[in-house]
Design a protein around this motif. Structure first.
Motif, PDB file in Angstrom:
ATOM      1  N   PRO A 283      -3.007  87.158  -9.059  1.00  0.00           N
ATOM      2  CA  PRO A 283      -1.875  86.291  -9.398  1.00  0.00           C
ATOM      3  C   PRO A 283      -2.155  84.824  -9.071  1.00  0.00           C
ATOM      4  O   PRO A 283      -1.744  83.937  -9.784  1.00  0.00           O
ATOM      5  CB  PRO A 283      -0.739  86.840  -8.529  1.00  0.00           C
ATOM      6  N   ILE A 284      -2.890  84.611  -7.986  1.00  0.00           N
ATOM      7  CA  ILE A 284      -3.196  83.236  -7.586  1.00  0.00           C
ATOM      8  C   ILE A 284      -3.915  82.495  -8.701  1.00  0.00           C
ATOM      9  O   ILE A 284      -3.590  81.388  -9.048  1.00  0.00           O
ATOM     10  CB  ILE A 284      -4.072  83.270  -6.310  1.00  0.00           C
TER      11      ILE A 284
ATOM     12  N   THR B 259       4.972  71.570 -13.462  1.00  0.00           N
ATOM     13  CA  THR B 259       3.859  71.500 -12.527  1.00  0.00           C
ATOM     14  C   THR B 259       4.366  71.616 -11.098  1.00  0.00           C
ATOM     15  O   THR B 259       3.835  72.364 -10.300  1.00  0.00           O
ATOM     16  CB  THR B 259       3.117  70.157 -12.672  1.00  0.00           C
ATOM     17  N   ALA B 260       5.428  70.874 -10.823  1.00  0.00           N
ATOM     18  CA  ALA B 260       5.976  70.880  -9.473  1.00  0.00           C
ATOM     19  C   ALA B 260       6.415  72.282  -9.081  1.00  0.00           C
ATOM     20  O   ALA B 260       6.150  72.738  -7.961  1.00  0.00           O
ATOM     21  CB  ALA B 260       7.151  69.914  -9.390  1.00  0.00           C
ATOM     22  N   ALA B 261       7.075  72.985 -10.013  1.00  0.00           N
ATOM     23  CA  ALA B 261       7.548  74.332  -9.694  1.00  0.00           C
ATOM     24  C   ALA B 261       6.384  75.268  -9.415  1.00  0.00           C
ATOM     25  O   ALA B 261       6.411  76.045  -8.459  1.00  0.00           O
ATOM     26  CB  ALA B 261       8.387  74.861 -10.857  1.00  0.00           C
TER      27      ALA B 261
ATOM     28  N   MET C 263       2.936  77.687  -4.759  1.00  0.00           N
ATOM     29  CA  MET C 263       1.674  77.852  -4.037  1.00  0.00           C
ATOM     30  C   MET C 263       1.704  77.157  -2.683  1.00  0.00           C
ATOM     31  O   MET C 263       0.711  77.173  -1.963  1.00  0.00           O
ATOM     32  CB  MET C 263       0.523  77.281  -4.858  1.00  0.00           C
ATOM     33  N   GLY C 264       2.789  76.517  -2.354  1.00  0.00           N
ATOM     34  CA  GLY C 264       2.884  75.873  -1.054  1.00  0.00           C
ATOM     35  C   GLY C 264       2.648  74.382  -1.082  1.00  0.00           C
ATOM     36  O   GLY C 264       2.299  73.788  -0.072  1.00  0.00           O
TER      37      GLY C 264
ATOM     38  N   ILE D 260      -4.896  67.843  -6.399  1.00  0.00           N
ATOM     39  CA  ILE D 260      -5.691  67.712  -5.171  1.00  0.00           C
ATOM     40  C   ILE D 260      -5.147  68.632  -4.087  1.00  0.00           C
ATOM     41  O   ILE D 260      -5.888  69.353  -3.411  1.00  0.00           O
ATOM     42  CB  ILE D 260      -5.674  66.247  -4.676  1.00  0.00           C
ATOM     43  N   ALA D 261      -3.821  68.624  -3.955  1.00  0.00           N
ATOM     44  CA  ALA D 261      -3.208  69.430  -2.894  1.00  0.00           C
ATOM     45  C   ALA D 261      -3.395  70.918  -3.171  1.00  0.00           C
ATOM     46  O   ALA D 261      -3.675  71.700  -2.260  1.00  0.00           O
ATOM     47  CB  ALA D 261      -1.729  69.080  -2.770  1.00  0.00           C
ATOM     48  N   VAL D 262      -3.251  71.307  -4.439  1.00  0.00           N
ATOM     49  CA  VAL D 262      -3.430  72.719  -4.786  1.00  0.00           C
ATOM     50  C   VAL D 262      -4.867  73.151  -4.502  1.00  0.00           C
ATOM     51  O   VAL D 262      -5.115  74.232  -3.958  1.00  0.00           O
ATOM     52  CB  VAL D 262      -3.068  72.967  -6.270  1.00  0.00           C
TER      53      VAL D 262
END
Lengths: 170, 161
Positions: free
Chosen positions: A3-4, A42-44, A49-50, A69-71
């Motif tokens: 799923p990730i 995108t934000a959702a 994913m945190g 970058i954060a993802v």
């Protein structure tokens, strides 16, 4: 496929859609602070994913790239200095290499007097403390706490005097 | 597969890539207790392109994210090599561990990407000229370059071919 992976794919699609709207030359023009439909998707996805970005103000549209970058960083959460520097470099190039960039741990003691802040957001990524990303023309920033790379990173045109950085316009 | 679709869409804008998961499967099924390096590389490299000025950024990102390599130094070498080839073999390429100190004074920059391999964050620059100084650890696991340059200690001066 896990799923990730699927979720990462969805984030990439959204990022492409959002970025495709902006020609590089238009990056400096005003973009509504309220995210457009693709960006909020995108934000959702990223939030699932945190990753969460609190956008304080923005006249340039680089949020979807900051999400990327954060993802990428939260898959491995052991390298804070690398994450901080990747936010710094990513924001610098996303903003067109014509603005100064400061990344600082959000709850770090600091003070600043900056002119023409074109991007101001706090990035929350699971496994890392929150970091504030400031993109601006010029001004003074003082780090009033620990000066290690795990707490702040900056680039642009500047003179550094101890923990105080004087930024000049490009 | 939604992920595959994402890759197919991306060429239009040459933006962000996360590697195909082939490497992950191989690393996880290696059998013996994984080494630290194998654990770090258990997922594919993640590449986000933040500047692409005629450097074929999508292909550069795709090539690097497809590298299945458990050896960190070998990954750095291969990533620089792939970036050099994918950008047409006419620009200088340098990759640096962002956790180390560095001074980037490159000129006529063609590409910048964040490259994450395991827990290591690298910066990847493609440029026509300029200088780059490594003020941190100069080990081959931390940086590599390819192109046309003179090296003076930890400073590299790039020039056009």
């Amino acid at each position: 496929m896990s799923p990730i992976r699927t979720r990462i794919g969805a984030v990439v699609v959204s990022a492409v859609a959002a970025a495709g709207v902006l020609a590089p030359a238009q990056a400096a023009t005003a973009e509504p602070a309220a995210p457009a439909a693709p960006a909020s998707q995108t934000a959702a996805q990223a939030q699932a994913m945190g990753v969460k970005i609190d956008l304080a103000s923005a006249t340039i549209g680089i949020t979807s790239r900051i999400y990327d970058i954060a993802v990428a960083a939260i898959e491995r959460s052991q390298n804070r200095s690398g994450y901080v520097k990747s936010l710094m470099e990513g924001a610098f190039y996303d903003a067109g290499q014509t603005y100064n960039v400061m990344v600082v741990k959000a709850d770090h003691p600091y003070s600043y007097d900056l002119d023409n802040i074109v991007y101001d957001a706090t990035v929350h990524a699971s496994g890392y403390p929150a970091f504030r990303v400031l993109v601006f023309d010029s001004g003074v920033f003082t780090n009033e706490g620990d000066g290690g790379w795990i707490n702040w990173a900056f680039r642009g045109v500047f003179d550094r005097d101890g923990m105080t950085v004087h930024f000049r316009e490009f | 597969m939604r992920f595959r679709k994402a890759l197919a869409v991306a060429p239009l804008a040459a933006i962000a890539l996360v590697g195909a998961p082939a490497g992950a499967a191989q690393a996880e099924t290696a059998g013996t207790a994984p080494s630290a390096a194998a654990v770090q590389a258990a997922d594919s490299p993640a590449v986000t392109v933040h500047l692409d000025d005629g450097a074929n950024g999508f292909q550069v990102g795709r090539a690097i994210s497809a590298i299945d390599e458990d050896n960190r130094g070998e990954f750095v070498r291969r990533a620089v090599d792939e970036a050099f080839q994918a950008s047409g073999g006419r620009y200088n390429v340098i990759m640096m561990n962002l956790s180390q100190g560095y001074e980037e004074r490159l000129e006529a920059k063609r590409l910048y990407a964040n490259v994450r391999w395991g827990s290591i964050n690298y910066g990847l620059w493609i440029a026509e000229a300029g200088e780059f100084t490594n003020t941190g650890d100069g080990g081959y696991i931390n940086w590599a370059m390819k192109g046309w340059f003179d090296r003076d200690g930890m400073t590299v001066r790039f020039h056009r071919p």
